[in-house]
Write a protein that holds these residues in place. Sequence first.
Motif, PDB file in Angstrom:
ATOM      1  N   LEU A 128      51.384  43.247  36.651  1.00  0.00           N
ATOM      2  CA  LEU A 128      52.568  42.517  36.209  1.00  0.00           C
ATOM      3  C   LEU A 128      52.167  41.102  35.817  1.00  0.00           C
ATOM      4  O   LEU A 128      51.149  40.578  36.291  1.00  0.00           O
ATOM      5  CB  LEU A 128      53.631  42.479  37.304  1.00  0.00           C
ATOM      6  N   ALA A 129      52.963  40.512  34.958  1.00  0.00           N
ATOM      7  CA  ALA A 129      52.636  39.163  34.492  1.00  0.00           C
ATOM      8  C   ALA A 129      53.866  38.513  33.882  1.00  0.00           C
ATOM      9  O   ALA A 129      54.788  39.197  33.434  1.00  0.00           O
ATOM     10  CB  ALA A 129      51.508  39.215  33.459  1.00  0.00           C
ATOM     11  N   PHE A 130      53.868  37.190  33.908  1.00  0.00           N
ATOM     12  CA  PHE A 130      54.896  36.463  33.165  1.00  0.00           C
ATOM     13  C   PHE A 130      54.253  35.290  32.444  1.00  0.00           C
ATOM     14  O   PHE A 130      53.205  34.779  32.845  1.00  0.00           O
ATOM     15  CB  PHE A 130      56.051  36.010  34.071  1.00  0.00           C
ATOM     16  N   VAL A 131      54.877  34.912  31.354  1.00  0.00           N
ATOM     17  CA  VAL A 131      54.371  33.829  30.516  1.00  0.00           C
ATOM     18  C   VAL A 131      55.497  32.825  30.301  1.00  0.00           C
ATOM     19  O   VAL A 131      56.655  33.204  30.124  1.00  0.00           O
ATOM     20  CB  VAL A 131      53.845  34.377  29.166  1.00  0.00           C
ATOM     21  N   ILE A 132      55.158  31.530  30.353  1.00  0.00           N
ATOM     22  CA  ILE A 132      56.160  30.470  30.252  1.00  0.00           C
ATOM     23  C   ILE A 132      55.955  29.686  28.958  1.00  0.00           C
ATOM     24  O   ILE A 132      54.822  29.307  28.618  1.00  0.00           O
ATOM     25  CB  ILE A 132      56.079  29.507  31.453  1.00  0.00           C
ATOM     26  N   PHE A 133      57.066  29.475  28.257  1.00  0.00           N
ATOM     27  CA  PHE A 133      57.051  28.670  27.039  1.00  0.00           C
ATOM     28  C   PHE A 133      57.957  27.453  27.231  1.00  0.00           C
ATOM     29  O   PHE A 133      59.073  27.576  27.738  1.00  0.00           O
ATOM     30  CB  PHE A 133      57.558  29.487  25.841  1.00  0.00           C
ATOM     31  N   GLY A 140      51.832  28.263  30.427  1.00  0.00           N
ATOM     32  CA  GLY A 140      51.243  28.879  31.615  1.00  0.00           C
ATOM     33  C   GLY A 140      51.515  30.366  31.700  1.00  0.00           C
ATOM     34  O   GLY A 140      52.454  30.889  31.091  1.00  0.00           O
ATOM     35  N   THR A 141      50.664  31.047  32.447  1.00  0.00           N
ATOM     36  CA  THR A 141      50.828  32.480  32.706  1.00  0.00           C
ATOM     37  C   THR A 141      50.483  32.759  34.159  1.00  0.00           C
ATOM     38  O   THR A 141      49.750  32.000  34.801  1.00  0.00           O
ATOM     39  CB  THR A 141      49.911  33.335  31.802  1.00  0.00           C
ATOM     40  N   ARG A 142      51.017  33.850  34.674  1.00  0.00           N
ATOM     41  CA  ARG A 142      50.677  34.318  36.020  1.00  0.00           C
ATOM     42  C   ARG A 142      50.504  35.839  35.957  1.00  0.00           C
ATOM     43  O   ARG A 142      51.292  36.534  35.318  1.00  0.00           O
ATOM     44  CB  ARG A 142      51.771  33.965  37.029  1.00  0.00           C
ATOM     45  N   GLN A 143      49.466  36.328  36.624  1.00  0.00           N
ATOM     46  CA  GLN A 143      49.192  37.765  36.636  1.00  0.00           C
ATOM     47  C   GLN A 143      49.004  38.247  38.076  1.00  0.00           C
ATOM     48  O   GLN A 143      48.425  37.539  38.911  1.00  0.00           O
ATOM     49  CB  GLN A 143      47.925  38.082  35.826  1.00  0.00           C
ATOM     50  N   PHE A 144      49.477  39.452  38.345  1.00  0.00           N
ATOM     51  CA  PHE A 144      49.368  40.042  39.677  1.00  0.00           C
ATOM     52  C   PHE A 144      49.116  41.542  39.532  1.00  0.00           C
ATOM     53  O   PHE A 144      49.412  42.145  38.506  1.00  0.00           O
ATOM     54  CB  PHE A 144      50.650  39.826  40.489  1.00  0.00           C
ATOM     55  N   ARG A 145      48.585  42.105  40.601  1.00  0.00           N
ATOM     56  CA  ARG A 145      48.408  43.559  40.651  1.00  0.00           C
ATOM     57  C   ARG A 145      48.915  44.056  41.991  1.00  0.00           C
ATOM     58  O   ARG A 145      48.713  43.400  43.025  1.00  0.00           O
ATOM     59  CB  ARG A 145      46.938  43.936  40.470  1.00  0.00           C
ATOM     60  N   ILE A 146      49.574  45.210  41.986  1.00  0.00           N
ATOM     61  CA  ILE A 146      50.059  45.822  43.214  1.00  0.00           C
ATOM     62  C   ILE A 146      49.406  47.191  43.382  1.00  0.00           C
ATOM     63  O   ILE A 146      48.747  47.694  42.468  1.00  0.00           O
ATOM     64  CB  ILE A 146      51.600  45.943  43.219  1.00  0.00           C
ATOM     65  N   LEU A 237      49.530  40.759  28.918  1.00  0.00           N
ATOM     66  CA  LEU A 237      49.034  40.167  30.162  1.00  0.00           C
ATOM     67  C   LEU A 237      49.193  41.133  31.336  1.00  0.00           C
ATOM     68  O   LEU A 237      48.331  41.199  32.221  1.00  0.00           O
ATOM     69  CB  LEU A 237      49.783  38.861  30.448  1.00  0.00           C
ATOM     70  N   ALA A 238      50.302  41.886  31.354  1.00  0.00           N
ATOM     71  CA  ALA A 238      50.532  42.847  32.434  1.00  0.00           C
ATOM     72  C   ALA A 238      49.492  43.961  32.399  1.00  0.00           C
ATOM     73  O   ALA A 238      49.004  44.409  33.447  1.00  0.00           O
ATOM     74  CB  ALA A 238      51.939  43.427  32.322  1.00  0.00           C
TER      75      ALA A 238
END
Length: 347
Positions: A128-133, A140-146, A237-238
């Motif tokens: 999963l991931a999110f991107v900020i504008f 910025g971006t953030r990435q995670f894995r479950i 990104l996800a």
Amino acid sequence: MFLEKREKNALTGNLTLNGFSLDCVKELKYLGVVLDIISGYRTISYEAVFAISGFPPIDIFIIRNNEFKIATKNCTNKCLDGSLRVSELPHPSERFPLNLANYRKNIENNFPVVCFTDGSKINTKVGLAFVIFQDFIEIGTRQFRIRDECSVFQAELLCIAQAVSWICNNEILSSKFLICSDSLSSLCALNNIYSQNKLIVKTHINLDFLRSRGVQVFFSFVRGHTGIYGNERADWLAKEATKLRDLVSMSIPKSYHKKVFKEKIISEWNNLYQISINAHLTKEFFPSIQSRLEAKHFHPNFKLTQFLTGHGNFKAYLKRFNLSLTSCSSDTIQNAKHLILACINFS
């Protein structure tokens, strides 16, 4: 007439259902329900009845269902999306429905900071991931894995929750934020102010905190893969996040346990079906339980069941009760296979 039953399963010896022993339940299931479904004679073997009906044997089902209930109860409190007790929930006045906004062209012009979230599952791996504008510039971006057993829904829900947490830590950027997600089910889940899901409750608490600080957070549903740059960026990104090694702790969803539960039942059922000395004719039509379950178009009835089992108005069958001779008019044994393949009276 008699009722054929396979040997008692040692694992089910002490199990009961509504006060009845499992053997009694099995017989009631056999006589009362499954035979009615296939409209068959009571002399049909245990294996053939359940294979034709498509319902698993009751003893296997009860054992695996018990394992399923135990597995689904073992959702630990260490997981982010565990269930809270009612006493642990915040006061209803502290939880509000989401501020929803219809996504339309140029909606980003109304929000200084826009966040796109997405979850993805590739080759059994979930990321999963999110991107900020900010002002149309990616900041910025953030990435995670479950864990691999988790669902895409969990990934989408966690991603939105992480985006809200990021806003809590960066509220000075703006007084209005927009979070866009292509998961309508996640937005609906977050819109439920009575949910006991820890992740949803935490998100509601964060949103209430932002509200108290004068920060507005809006949510919008966007259709995936429609050319929206922010959504496509979050999707990429996800997918890349599935390559990460570190895992965020999430519970195994009930849907995964259901899948394993079904696979175990079919596997054990098929093994018993294959090693059984009964149901010879039925096995010629359905060599395995999988082949029977894949026959979605098949609906048993009185006539079909007779031909699938050989238990019916055939001279070879009636001879067992001294009601007829075994031979057909062509001096051959009249059974189901003969009538289907060779009988001159029906060719």
